[in-house]
Scaffold this active site. Sequence first.
Site, mmCIF file in Angstrom:
data_model
loop_
_atom_site.group_PDB
_atom_site.id
_atom_site.type_symbol
_atom_site.label_atom_id
_atom_site.label_comp_id
_atom_site.label_asym_id
_atom_site.label_seq_id
_atom_site.Cartn_x
_atom_site.Cartn_y
_atom_site.Cartn_z
ATOM 1 N N GLU A 57 -12.618 51.564 31.391
ATOM 2 C CA GLU A 57 -13.716 51.132 30.529
ATOM 3 C C GLU A 57 -14.705 52.265 30.258
ATOM 4 O O GLU A 57 -15.665 52.452 31.014
ATOM 5 C CB GLU A 57 -14.460 49.946 31.149
ATOM 6 C CG GLU A 57 -15.602 49.428 30.277
ATOM 7 C CD GLU A 57 -16.295 48.199 30.857
ATOM 8 O OE1 GLU A 57 -17.288 47.753 30.258
ATOM 9 O OE2 GLU A 57 -15.854 47.695 31.902
ATOM 10 N N LYS A 105 -10.524 49.161 28.049
ATOM 11 C CA LYS A 105 -11.615 48.246 27.718
ATOM 12 C C LYS A 105 -12.731 49.061 27.066
ATOM 13 O O LYS A 105 -13.632 49.550 27.734
ATOM 14 C CB LYS A 105 -12.126 47.525 28.966
ATOM 15 C CG LYS A 105 -13.272 46.552 28.655
ATOM 16 C CD LYS A 105 -13.682 45.725 29.861
ATOM 17 C CE LYS A 105 -14.879 44.829 29.524
ATOM 18 N NZ LYS A 105 -15.258 43.923 30.631
#
Length: 342
Positions: A179, A221
């Site tokens: 992420e 992500k």
Amino acid sequence: MNEQTLKATAAAMTADAKGLLAMDESGPTADKRFAALGIPQTPDMRRAYRDMIVTAPGLADAISGAILHDETIRSTTFAGAPFAQALQKVGIIPGVKVDGGTQPLALHDGELVTEGLDGLRERLAAYAEMGARFAKWRAVITIDDAKNAPSRGCIEANAQALARYASMCQESGIVPIVEPEVLMDGGHTLARCAEVTERTLHAVFGALRTQRVLLEGMVLKPNMVVPGLKCPAQASVDDVADATVEIFRRAVPAAVGGIAFLSGGQSAQDASARLNAMHVRHVDLPWPLAFSFARAIQDPAMRTWGGKEENVGAAQEALVERARLNRLARRGEYTVAMETPR
């Protein structure tokens, strides 16, 4: 490293037009949101809230996996089942946040680096024993043109940490969610977000290759490409969708197991509409585009719940409905007219 298991888990996390529910808020973050709604800020209330989420009837119809906090994966539902076990029972893959949060990056004014690599191998082994099949590590990239941010040093430091985390996850048989979040804070334009997002993604995937991370056995992500919240020129839904897909085509290898967008401060409606537009306007993409939302799924449920046991049923309905709308967005079937005022 069992490559086939990693690939299968990563594929399952973004399969069947479902997405991930991020419910990995730290205690202080959850308490801050509770305080805004007048909910008592205690461990028992956090457990009650998470129990309400995990036991929501029909949640698995739209949610393939749930990201838990350390506090949650070590706890049990009111029925006495470990949270990871309760998720598995209804067909939701349990995962866990493993980073140690952000700290100021030395000699880089206002920039942050995520820490938590020390002892990570041992923690991953423990989490795997508890039932976690994937993990999450969040890096934060801030756009601040007055400070020439983000700097190369900040992007590279976070990319290297993400890659080392991902390699240790795969060594442990756990799928890493990678992420790198370019924050929406500030007044930057859509074009500036696009430039920074592309630069960040190139650095991240360069570091992942260096650390021999299996791309098919990971999930990315990322942020959507959006203007800053203070930018006077806000972009249309279609402009965000087109800019996001364009950058990802340039920067994300086709081998990646899946992409699950964070909501990053977008409203629930904006996040759904933008995800929907990507699927309406762009086909034949090399990776599935899913969602890994937190507030954009949870907020209506938290407001409805309000910390009161008598509101659990209505709150669960609100949660499941928000998840259902995002599944429709993945199919390109969402419309704003589906929104029910609450």
